[in-house]
Design a protein around this motif. Structure first.
Motif, PDB file in Angstrom:
ATOM      1  N   GLY A 171       0.843  -1.192   0.000  1.00  0.00           N
ATOM      2  CA  GLY A 171       0.000   0.000   0.000  1.00  0.00           C
ATOM      3  C   GLY A 171       0.870   1.231   0.000  1.00  0.00           C
ATOM      4  O   GLY A 171       1.761   1.383  -0.829  1.00  0.00           O
ATOM      5  N   ASN A 172       0.668   2.100   0.979  1.00  0.00           N
ATOM      6  CA  ASN A 172       1.428   3.333   1.074  1.00  0.00           C
ATOM      7  C   ASN A 172       2.512   3.224   2.148  1.00  0.00           C
ATOM      8  O   ASN A 172       2.820   4.184   2.837  1.00  0.00           O
ATOM      9  CB  ASN A 172       0.482   4.508   1.351  1.00  0.00           C
ATOM     10  N   CYS A 173       3.064   2.015   2.288  1.00  0.00           N
ATOM     11  CA  CYS A 173       4.128   1.760   3.263  1.00  0.00           C
ATOM     12  C   CYS A 173       5.291   1.071   2.560  1.00  0.00           C
ATOM     13  O   CYS A 173       5.083   0.132   1.795  1.00  0.00           O
ATOM     14  CB  CYS A 173       3.604   0.864   4.395  1.00  0.00           C
ATOM     15  N   THR A 174       6.491   1.545   2.820  1.00  0.00           N
ATOM     16  CA  THR A 174       7.694   0.894   2.318  1.00  0.00           C
ATOM     17  C   THR A 174       8.289   0.090   3.457  1.00  0.00           C
ATOM     18  O   THR A 174       8.507   0.618   4.549  1.00  0.00           O
ATOM     19  CB  THR A 174       8.712   1.921   1.796  1.00  0.00           C
ATOM     20  N   ILE A 175       8.537  -1.188   3.190  1.00  0.00           N
ATOM     21  CA  ILE A 175       9.070  -2.085   4.214  1.00  0.00           C
ATOM     22  C   ILE A 175      10.499  -2.456   3.845  1.00  0.00           C
ATOM     23  O   ILE A 175      10.764  -2.972   2.757  1.00  0.00           O
ATOM     24  CB  ILE A 175       8.206  -3.350   4.339  1.00  0.00           C
ATOM     25  N   PHE A 176      11.412  -2.172   4.764  1.00  0.00           N
ATOM     26  CA  PHE A 176      12.822  -2.517   4.624  1.00  0.00           C
ATOM     27  C   PHE A 176      13.057  -3.728   5.529  1.00  0.00           C
ATOM     28  O   PHE A 176      12.953  -3.607   6.753  1.00  0.00           O
ATOM     29  CB  PHE A 176      13.720  -1.360   5.070  1.00  0.00           C
ATOM     30  N   ARG A 177      13.328  -4.889   4.952  1.00  0.00           N
ATOM     31  CA  ARG A 177      13.550  -6.116   5.724  1.00  0.00           C
ATOM     32  C   ARG A 177      15.052  -6.386   5.786  1.00  0.00           C
ATOM     33  O   ARG A 177      15.701  -6.584   4.770  1.00  0.00           O
ATOM     34  CB  ARG A 177      12.830  -7.286   5.103  1.00  0.00           C
ATOM     35  N   VAL A 178      15.565  -6.406   6.994  1.00  0.00           N
ATOM     36  CA  VAL A 178      16.991  -6.606   7.224  1.00  0.00           C
ATOM     37  C   VAL A 178      17.210  -8.051   7.651  1.00  0.00           C
ATOM     38  O   VAL A 178      16.585  -8.527   8.601  1.00  0.00           O
ATOM     39  CB  VAL A 178      17.506  -5.641   8.307  1.00  0.00           C
ATOM     40  N   THR A 179      18.099  -8.752   6.941  1.00  0.00           N
ATOM     41  CA  THR A 179      18.439 -10.121   7.300  1.00  0.00           C
ATOM     42  C   THR A 179      19.949 -10.240   7.447  1.00  0.00           C
ATOM     43  O   THR A 179      20.708  -9.528   6.781  1.00  0.00           O
ATOM     44  CB  THR A 179      17.950 -11.129   6.230  1.00  0.00           C
ATOM     45  N   VAL A 192      19.186  14.921   3.005  1.00  0.00           N
ATOM     46  CA  VAL A 192      18.425  14.528   1.813  1.00  0.00           C
ATOM     47  C   VAL A 192      16.913  14.592   2.028  1.00  0.00           C
ATOM     48  O   VAL A 192      16.146  14.330   1.115  1.00  0.00           O
ATOM     49  CB  VAL A 192      18.820  13.118   1.310  1.00  0.00           C
ATOM     50  N   SER A 193      16.506  14.974   3.221  1.00  0.00           N
ATOM     51  CA  SER A 193      15.082  15.085   3.525  1.00  0.00           C
ATOM     52  C   SER A 193      14.641  16.496   3.188  1.00  0.00           C
ATOM     53  O   SER A 193      14.818  17.417   3.975  1.00  0.00           O
ATOM     54  CB  SER A 193      14.842  14.794   5.008  1.00  0.00           C
ATOM     55  N   GLU A 194      14.065  16.661   2.005  1.00  0.00           N
ATOM     56  CA  GLU A 194      13.801  17.997   1.506  1.00  0.00           C
ATOM     57  C   GLU A 194      12.356  18.442   1.542  1.00  0.00           C
ATOM     58  O   GLU A 194      12.091  19.631   1.612  1.00  0.00           O
ATOM     59  CB  GLU A 194      14.325  18.107   0.072  1.00  0.00           C
ATOM     60  N   ASP A 195      11.389  17.537   1.457  1.00  0.00           N
ATOM     61  CA  ASP A 195      10.011  17.993   1.306  1.00  0.00           C
ATOM     62  C   ASP A 195       9.367  18.435   2.614  1.00  0.00           C
ATOM     63  O   ASP A 195       8.331  19.081   2.606  1.00  0.00           O
ATOM     64  CB  ASP A 195       9.144  16.973   0.569  1.00  0.00           C
ATOM     65  N   GLY A 196       9.965  18.116   3.767  1.00  0.00           N
ATOM     66  CA  GLY A 196       9.463  18.584   5.052  1.00  0.00           C
ATOM     67  C   GLY A 196       8.165  17.932   5.510  1.00  0.00           C
ATOM     68  O   GLY A 196       7.627  18.285   6.545  1.00  0.00           O
ATOM     69  N   ARG A 197       7.659  16.991   4.743  1.00  0.00           N
ATOM     70  CA  ARG A 197       6.409  16.318   5.085  1.00  0.00           C
ATOM     71  C   ARG A 197       6.637  15.323   6.216  1.00  0.00           C
ATOM     72  O   ARG A 197       7.594  14.550   6.186  1.00  0.00           O
ATOM     73  CB  ARG A 197       5.902  15.594   3.844  1.00  0.00           C
ATOM     74  N   VAL A 198       5.780  15.354   7.205  1.00  0.00           N
ATOM     75  CA  VAL A 198       5.910  14.455   8.350  1.00  0.00           C
ATOM     76  C   VAL A 198       5.416  13.068   7.950  1.00  0.00           C
ATOM     77  O   VAL A 198       4.327  12.907   7.416  1.00  0.00           O
ATOM     78  CB  VAL A 198       5.125  14.982   9.570  1.00  0.00           C
ATOM     79  N   ARG A 199       6.235  12.086   8.193  1.00  0.00           N
ATOM     80  CA  ARG A 199       5.910  10.694   7.900  1.00  0.00           C
ATOM     81  C   ARG A 199       6.177   9.856   9.141  1.00  0.00           C
ATOM     82  O   ARG A 199       6.955  10.236   9.996  1.00  0.00           O
ATOM     83  CB  ARG A 199       6.754  10.188   6.735  1.00  0.00           C
ATOM     84  N   LYS A 200       5.520   8.695   9.195  1.00  0.00           N
ATOM     85  CA  LYS A 200       5.712   7.777  10.315  1.00  0.00           C
ATOM     86  C   LYS A 200       6.703   6.685   9.908  1.00  0.00           C
ATOM     87  O   LYS A 200       6.598   6.127   8.822  1.00  0.00           O
ATOM     88  CB  LYS A 200       4.384   7.124  10.699  1.00  0.00           C
ATOM     89  N   THR A 217      15.286  10.323  -1.361  1.00  0.00           N
ATOM     90  CA  THR A 217      15.397  11.278  -2.464  1.00  0.00           C
ATOM     91  C   THR A 217      14.455  10.936  -3.617  1.00  0.00           C
ATOM     92  O   THR A 217      14.291  11.726  -4.530  1.00  0.00           O
ATOM     93  CB  THR A 217      16.849  11.346  -2.993  1.00  0.00           C
ATOM     94  N   GLY A 218      13.844   9.770  -3.549  1.00  0.00           N
ATOM     95  CA  GLY A 218      12.890   9.350  -4.574  1.00  0.00           C
ATOM     96  C   GLY A 218      11.469   9.540  -4.070  1.00  0.00           C
ATOM     97  O   GLY A 218      11.199  10.355  -3.194  1.00  0.00           O
ATOM     98  N   GLY A 219      10.552   8.783  -4.601  1.00  0.00           N
ATOM     99  CA  GLY A 219       9.159   8.863  -4.185  1.00  0.00           C
ATOM    100  C   GLY A 219       8.919   8.100  -2.899  1.00  0.00           C
ATOM    101  O   GLY A 219       8.886   6.872  -2.898  1.00  0.00           O
TER     102      GLY A 219
END
Length: 132
Positions: free
Chosen positions: A8-16, A67-75, A33-35
């Protein structure tokens, strides 16, 4: 190793296995820096060891701020494992706040709690429980 998937609207980074600060930054910077999605989850439940010093943790927060440029608050949810101390995640969250990153970080001991927190907002309603 770090794999990336979208739910959905969540990116999951899985570390192994074992991971270094450099590997984390190599995944985080292109994402930031991307979407970006509205929420993201860093899943360390399958990580063997995180090879990162306190100085590298602080430097990681500083690099992400640059690299955090848009200033939008994200969880952002950080999920530890039995071998990865959640204190490491809390320390990063503190460094991120001091660096002025426009994200809300929270550290969890398990994936279901992290996913519930990410979904607990009408703006983030597209986050669903994901299988492993």
């Amino acid at each position: 190793m770090i794999s990336i998937e979208n739910a959905g609207n969540c990116t999951i980074f899985r570390v192994t296995g074992n991971v270094t600060a450099n590997e984390i930054i190599m995944q985080a910077v292109p994402y930031m820096t991307g979407g970006q999605t509205d929420t993201s989850l860093w899943d360390f439940t399958r990580a063997g060891r995180v090879n990162i010093s306190t100085a590298e943790l602080k430097g990681l927060a500083g690099s992400l701020k640059q690299v955090s440029e848009d200033g939008r608050v994200r969880k952002v949810a950080l999920v530890g494992s039995k071998t990865i101390n959640i204190g490491l995640g809390k320390l990063f969250a503190a460094f991120a706040q001091m660096a002025g990153l426009p994200y809300t970080y929270k550290v969890f001991r398990n994936l279901p709690s992290a996913m519930d927190w990410l979904a607990d907002n009408p703006d983030y309603s597209s986050v669903q429980q994901t299988g492993r």
